[in-house]
Design an enzyme around this catalytic site. Structure first.
Site, PDB file in Angstrom:
ATOM      1  N   ASP A 219      -5.370  -1.447   2.674  1.00 31.30           N
ATOM      2  CA  ASP A 219      -6.049  -2.792   2.991  1.00 31.30           C
ATOM      3  C   ASP A 219      -5.963  -3.192   4.346  1.00 31.30           C
ATOM      4  O   ASP A 219      -6.818  -2.957   5.101  1.00 31.30           O
ATOM      5  CB  ASP A 219      -5.523  -3.730   1.963  1.00 31.30           C
ATOM      6  CG  ASP A 219      -6.098  -5.055   1.519  1.00 31.30           C
ATOM      7  OD1 ASP A 219      -6.942  -5.308   2.523  1.00 31.30           O
ATOM      8  OD2 ASP A 219      -5.975  -5.587   0.401  1.00 31.30           O
TER       9      ASP A 219
ATOM     10  N   ASP B  58      -3.353  -3.637  -9.269  1.00 30.08           N
ATOM     11  CA  ASP B  58      -3.042  -4.564 -10.141  1.00 30.08           C
ATOM     12  C   ASP B  58      -3.567  -6.037  -9.786  1.00 30.08           C
ATOM     13  O   ASP B  58      -3.889  -6.175  -8.531  1.00 30.08           O
ATOM     14  CB  ASP B  58      -1.551  -4.763 -10.275  1.00 30.08           C
ATOM     15  CG  ASP B  58      -0.965  -5.264  -9.225  1.00 30.08           C
ATOM     16  OD1 ASP B  58      -1.134  -4.651  -8.071  1.00 30.08           O
ATOM     17  OD2 ASP B  58      -0.104  -6.347  -9.545  1.00 30.08           O
TER      18      ASP B  58
HETATM   19  C1  PRP Z   1      -0.688  -2.054  -2.369  1.00 29.87           C
HETATM   20  C2  PRP Z   1      -0.777  -0.444  -1.972  1.00 29.87           C
HETATM   21  C3  PRP Z   1      -0.308  -0.148  -0.709  1.00 29.87           C
HETATM   22  C4  PRP Z   1      -0.522  -1.413  -0.186  1.00 29.87           C
HETATM   23  C5  PRP Z   1      -1.823  -1.710   0.856  1.00 29.87           C
HETATM   24  O1  PRP Z   1       0.609  -2.088  -2.775  1.00 29.87           O
HETATM   25  O2  PRP Z   1      -0.232   0.468  -2.966  1.00 29.87           O
HETATM   26  O3  PRP Z   1       0.798   0.155  -0.753  1.00 29.87           O
HETATM   27  O4  PRP Z   1      -0.614  -2.681  -1.009  1.00 29.87           O
HETATM   28  O5  PRP Z   1      -1.945  -2.917   1.481  1.00 29.87           O
HETATM   29  P1  PRP Z   1      -1.881  -2.902   3.043  1.00 29.87           P
HETATM   30  O6  PRP Z   1      -2.797  -2.060   3.604  1.00 29.87           O
HETATM   31  O7  PRP Z   1      -2.462  -4.232   3.148  1.00 29.87           O
HETATM   32  O8  PRP Z   1      -0.493  -2.971   3.440  1.00 29.87           O
HETATM   33  P2  PRP Z   1       1.595  -3.479  -3.410  1.00 29.87           P
HETATM   34  O9  PRP Z   1       2.112  -4.030  -2.269  1.00 29.87           O
HETATM   35  O10 PRP Z   1       0.303  -4.076  -3.897  1.00 29.87           O
HETATM   36  O11 PRP Z   1       2.400  -2.909  -4.210  1.00 29.87           O
HETATM   37  P3  PRP Z   1       1.987  -2.165  -5.711  1.00 29.87           P
HETATM   38  O12 PRP Z   1       1.640  -0.986  -5.376  1.00 29.87           O
HETATM   39  O13 PRP Z   1       3.487  -2.189  -6.350  1.00 29.87           O
HETATM   40  O14 PRP Z   1       0.825  -2.806  -6.411  1.00 29.87           O
END
Ligand code: PRP
Length: 183
Positions: free
Chosen positions: A107, A163
């Site tokens: 993201d 999620d």
């Molecule tokens: C999500 C995904 C990545 C991160 C990406 O994990 O798995 O690791 O966000 O976002 P970024 O590029 O803005 O850093 P999240 O922190 O939502 O945890 P989860 O996998 O437990 O849902």
């Protein structure tokens, strides 16, 4: 859970289960070629990467080790907090080995940029990233994943590990969440 089970919560289905599996098979073929004869460690980023890890690893035809890290980068809402901390570290020693970080989405890029540099400091032979999804418009950090399933618009997507407040991870497809759910 299928998209039809939560049809009212979704604006649209972006990728069906079949499309996801087909794309992962293509990515796995590339990875098999690139890492042939190498000591490969897949590092899944909990919790969202569980589905990608399970399916991508099984699509690979070579031996590999699977390990996991848990880092925290998000609160319970839809925006990045900018904070990364290790909740669970690797069990494996990655010194001299080829590491491929497996995640379901990039993201802002904050999490994987930080993780790449953290793992890079442990003396691996290489550190690369495989992500199923990437949001180019949301990117705030200069990271270049070696394998990307699809680039998607900067919308709130759920399913296949992704999620909203811990729900929808078990959705087989990936869909855009209706704003009425989170606003
Ligand atoms: C999500 C995904 C990545 C991160 C990406 O994990 O798995 O690791 O966000 O976002 P970024 O590029 O803005 O850093 P999240 O922190 O939502 O945890 P989860 O996998 O437990 O849902």
């Amino acid at each position: 859970m299928h998209a039809s089970d939560v049809a009212d919560d979704l604006v649209e289905v972006l990728f069906t289960e079949a499309q996801i599996q087909a794309r992962l098979a293509e990515m796995a073929a590339e990875i098999d070629r690139d890492y042939e004869g190498k000591d490969l460690v897949l590092v899944g980023v909990l919790r969202g990467a569980v589905m990608v890890m399970a399916d991508l690893s099984r699509a690979l035809t070579q031996h590999l080790e699977m390990d996991w890290m848990a880092v925290s980068s998000y609160g319970s809402g839809t925006k990045s907090s900018g904070v990364v901390r290790i909740l669970k570290d690797l069990d494996a020693d990655i010194a001299g080995r080829h590491v491929l970080i497996v995640d379901e989405i990039i993201d802002t890029g904050l999490t994987l940029s930080w993780l790449t540099s953290n793992l890079g400091s442990r003396g691996p032979a290489s550190v690369e990233i495989a992500t199923l999804l990437r949001k180019p418009e949301a990117l705030q950090m200069p990271i270049t994943p070696k394998y990307v399933g699809w680039d998607i618009p900067n919308e709130f997507v759920v399913g296949y590990g992704l999620d909203y407040r811990e729900r929808y991870r078990n959705l087989r497809d990936i869909g855009t969440l209706s704003p009425k759910i989170y606003s």
